[in-house]
Motif scaffolding. Structure first.
Motif, short mmCIF file in Angstrom:
data_model
loop_
_atom_site.label_atom_id
_atom_site.label_comp_id
_atom_site.label_asym_id
_atom_site.label_seq_id
_atom_site.Cartn_x
_atom_site.Cartn_y
_atom_site.Cartn_z
N LEU A 59 0.82 -1.22 0.00
CA LEU A 59 0.00 0.00 0.00
C LEU A 59 0.85 1.26 0.00
O LEU A 59 0.40 2.32 -0.44
CB LEU A 59 -0.93 0.00 1.23
N MET A 60 2.09 1.15 0.48
CA MET A 60 2.99 2.31 0.57
C MET A 60 3.86 2.47 -0.68
O MET A 60 4.54 3.47 -0.82
CB MET A 60 3.90 2.18 1.79
N ASN A 64 4.51 6.96 0.10
CA ASN A 64 4.80 6.68 1.50
C ASN A 64 4.98 8.01 2.25
O ASN A 64 6.07 8.59 2.26
CB ASN A 64 6.07 5.83 1.61
N PRO A 65 3.91 8.51 2.88
CA PRO A 65 3.99 9.81 3.53
C PRO A 65 4.98 9.85 4.70
O PRO A 65 5.59 10.89 4.95
CB PRO A 65 2.57 10.10 3.99
N ALA A 66 5.15 8.75 5.41
CA ALA A 66 6.08 8.74 6.54
C ALA A 66 7.52 8.93 6.08
O ALA A 66 8.29 9.71 6.67
CB ALA A 66 5.93 7.44 7.32
N VAL A 67 7.90 8.24 5.01
CA VAL A 67 9.26 8.38 4.48
C VAL A 67 9.44 9.77 3.87
O VAL A 67 10.50 10.38 4.02
CB VAL A 67 9.56 7.27 3.46
N ARG A 68 8.42 10.27 3.21
CA ARG A 68 8.48 11.62 2.63
C ARG A 68 8.76 12.64 3.73
O ARG A 68 9.62 13.52 3.58
CB ARG A 68 7.18 11.94 1.92
N PRO A 90 10.81 -0.85 -2.80
CA PRO A 90 9.42 -0.57 -2.47
C PRO A 90 9.23 0.32 -1.24
O PRO A 90 8.12 0.76 -0.98
CB PRO A 90 8.87 -1.97 -2.17
N LEU A 91 10.28 0.57 -0.48
CA LEU A 91 10.08 1.22 0.82
C LEU A 91 10.17 2.75 0.81
O LEU A 91 9.70 3.39 1.75
CB LEU A 91 11.09 0.66 1.84
N LEU A 92 10.74 3.34 -0.21
CA LEU A 92 10.81 4.80 -0.25
C LEU A 92 9.61 5.40 -0.97
O LEU A 92 8.98 6.31 -0.47
CB LEU A 92 12.10 5.24 -0.95
N SER A 93 9.30 4.92 -2.14
CA SER A 93 8.19 5.35 -2.99
C SER A 93 8.52 6.64 -3.73
O SER A 93 9.43 7.38 -3.35
CB SER A 93 6.89 5.51 -2.20
N PRO A 94 7.76 6.94 -4.78
CA PRO A 94 7.97 8.19 -5.51
C PRO A 94 7.74 9.45 -4.67
O PRO A 94 8.06 10.54 -5.10
CB PRO A 94 6.95 8.11 -6.66
N SER A 95 7.21 9.29 -3.48
CA SER A 95 6.99 10.45 -2.61
C SER A 95 8.27 11.19 -2.29
O SER A 95 8.25 12.38 -1.99
CB SER A 95 6.31 10.04 -1.30
N VAL A 96 9.41 10.51 -2.38
CA VAL A 96 10.69 11.17 -2.08
C VAL A 96 11.10 12.15 -3.17
O VAL A 96 11.92 13.03 -2.93
CB VAL A 96 11.83 10.17 -1.79
N VAL A 97 10.55 11.98 -4.37
CA VAL A 97 10.88 12.88 -5.47
C VAL A 97 10.17 14.20 -5.25
O VAL A 97 10.71 15.26 -5.39
CB VAL A 97 10.51 12.28 -6.84
#
Length: 97
Positions: A59-60, A64-68, A90-97
């Motif tokens: 789901l993340m 992933n808002p927590a990693v972001r 799979p653990l970072l997600s595109p949210s880091v971009v």
């Protein structure tokens, strides 16, 4: 120059050329006199997660808002000149971009 390298390491059972590239990049930048830090996650850590957290991993993957939030705090604290993002799955997600 301050460089932050962002990478989700592949599982150790599946050796990855990308992991090798990240390690080589960090070494070369460091040897070149740059200040290098890492923001990493390791896919190997999924196996040790409690079952509910492990079940939530898919789901993340898209966001992933927590990693972001964690990366945003790291960026504010360290103020790198360059951020080099490699693998986010799979653990970072595109949210880091």
């Amino acid at each position: 120059m301050k460089v932050l390298v962002v990478h989700n390491r592949y599982r150790s059972e599946q050796p990855s050329g990308e992991n090798n590239v990240v390690d080589a990049e960090v070494t070369l930048l460091d040897e070149g006199g740059h200040q290098v830090s890492l923001f990493e996650r390791r896919s190997d850590d999924i196996a040790a997660m409690p079952l509910p957290r492990k079940a939530a991993v898919p789901l993340m993957v898209p966001w992933n808002p927590a990693v972001r939030k964690e990366l945003a705090a790291r960026l504010r604290a360290s103020r790198p000149d360059v951020v080099h993002i490699h693998n986010t799955f799979p653990l970072l997600s595109p949210s880091v971009v």
